[in-house]
Design an enzyme around this catalytic site. Structure first.
Site, PDB file in Angstrom:
ATOM      1  N   TYR A   1       0.312  22.201 -54.372  1.00 45.14           N
ATOM      2  CA  TYR A   1       0.929  22.563 -53.083  1.00 45.14           C
ATOM      3  C   TYR A   1       1.782  21.384 -52.602  1.00 45.14           C
ATOM      4  O   TYR A   1       2.923  21.545 -52.184  1.00 45.14           O
ATOM      5  CB  TYR A   1      -0.153  22.917 -52.047  1.00 45.14           C
TER       6      TYR A   1
ATOM      7  N   ALA B   1       8.733  29.793 -44.011  1.00 45.87           N
ATOM      8  CA  ALA B   1       8.019  30.454 -45.116  1.00 45.87           C
ATOM      9  C   ALA B   1       7.877  29.529 -46.319  1.00 45.87           C
ATOM     10  O   ALA B   1       8.833  28.917 -46.753  1.00 45.87           O
ATOM     11  CB  ALA B   1       8.778  31.711 -45.548  1.00 45.87           C
TER      12      ALA B   1
ATOM     13  N   LYS C   1       5.854  21.221 -51.869  1.00 43.86           N
ATOM     14  CA  LYS C   1       6.473  20.842 -50.593  1.00 43.86           C
ATOM     15  C   LYS C   1       7.432  19.656 -50.780  1.00 43.86           C
ATOM     16  O   LYS C   1       8.508  19.611 -50.188  1.00 43.86           O
ATOM     17  CB  LYS C   1       5.400  20.477 -49.553  1.00 43.86           C
TER      18      LYS C   1
ATOM     19  N   SER D   1      -4.717  26.814 -43.562  1.00 35.73           N
ATOM     20  CA  SER D   1      -5.225  25.568 -42.983  1.00 35.73           C
ATOM     21  C   SER D   1      -6.441  25.831 -42.089  1.00 35.73           C
ATOM     22  O   SER D   1      -7.357  25.019 -42.003  1.00 35.73           O
ATOM     23  CB  SER D   1      -4.135  24.814 -42.219  1.00 35.73           C
TER      24      SER D   1
END
Length: 326
Positions: free
Chosen positions: A166, A89, A170, A208
């Site tokens: 994003y 997640a 990550k 994606s």
């Protein structure tokens, strides 16, 4: 793949079990005899639960739990009793956001640390985390003629300048995970997939695939700073299981079919599907990407065999057709 040591007795937890990668992972684990605790955002939402409940083995060996990445206490019930945790997640928002810190960076960071804390407190043996290849590039310090590998880390300052939030989320989440594992003595292994494509088990398509669909429809995406290739979702799921079942697997694992440039990718799509209005890149700005056929050496050495990109693309398009999207 090596057969699973504990037979059907072993309980594992998958966070983000209802998503694109999560669903294939749950399916693979059930197929190998595991009992699975999968977390979803909302147990009342059939679009999150139904496709999981219909998987083979789900009726007897799958339990769903509602989890909020920002609520550490919500992790415990799903993790309790598990031998392994797959942390899949993470919030995915690829469009520009008003408040990137709160929408992306905080949930990714806090969520990861809460999951790892729950794993540590519950005595979990091994955590397999999905990071991303976006935690590896852009890296201005990387040698120009060297294929990107596990030693490369994305440059956070550059990502922030480019507003690639994003990617920032990550990278920071993965760094925090390694720090936590080291300080707390938790067994952690990480998968860094490239752009994930392939058929989805979810009712609607996630980020994606949305991006891929838009490329097929002629939208232009500027991914020059970080695109290095694609990988099949089924290979991602298989890689995660391999990392869990092989005690010798350690560190980060780049996960992609081949190292290629955005121009190669759009040329291939335009060639395979001339009837679509794919925007073909005119100018290749990715001289920093060293092309390579089998860059995921660590995974290949563990027995992972990657699906050829043409097949992944064809299966993705079939999936879009079956959903009436193309």
């Amino acid at each position: 793949m090596a057969s699973h040591r504990d037979g059907g007795s072993s309980l594992v937890c998958v966070t983000g079990g209802s998503g694109f990668v999560g669903s294939w992972l749950v399916r693979g684990l059930l197929g190998r005899g595991y009992t699975v605790h999968a977390t979803v955002k909302n147990l009342q939402d059939e679009s999150e639960t139904k496709h999981l409940q219909t998987l083979d083995g789900a009726d007897s060996r799958l339990r769903l739990f509602q989890m909020d990445l920002l609520e550490p206490a919500s992790m415990r019930p799903a993790v309790e009793g598990a031998r392994g945790v797959f942390h899949v997640a993470s919030p995915v928002i690829l469009h520009p956001t008003q408040d990137p810190e709160n929408e992306l960076v905080e949930p990714a960071l806090k969520g990861t640390l809460s999951v790892l804390r729950a794993a540590k407190d519950c005595g979990v043996g091994r955590v397999v985390m999905v990071s991303s290849q976006t935690a590896m590039v852009p890296n201005p310090a990387w040698p120009a003629d060297k294929v990107v590998d596990e030693d490369s880390w994305a440059d956070i300052e550059q990502l922030k300048k480019l507003q690639l939030w994003y990617n920032v989320s990550k990278t920071l989440a993965e760094k925090a995970a390694w720090d936590f594992a080291e300080n707390e003595g938790l067994e952690l292994v990480v998968l860094n997939p490239a752009l994930v494509l392939g058929p989805t088990l979810t009712p609607s398509i996630t980020a994606s695939l949305q991006l891929f669909l838009q490329i097929m429809e002629g939208k232009r995406y500027d991914m020059d700073e970080f695109f290095i290739g694609c990988v099949d979702v089924r290979d991602v799921a298989q890689s995660l299981i391999v990392l869990y079942e092989n005690p010798s697997a350690e560190g980060r694992h780049l996960c992609l079919e081949s190292s290629q440039r955005m121009i190669d990718f759009t040329d291939k799509l335009a060639h395979l599907y001339p009837e679509f209005s794919v925007y073909r890149i005119q100018e290749d700005k990715q001289d920093w990407v060293v092309r390579a056929k089998d860059p995921s050496k660590k995974l290949i050495n563990l027995g992972v065999r990657f699906t050829p990109l043409d097949k992944t693309i064809a299966d993705t398009m079939d999936c879009f057709r079956s959903k009436g999207l193309v």
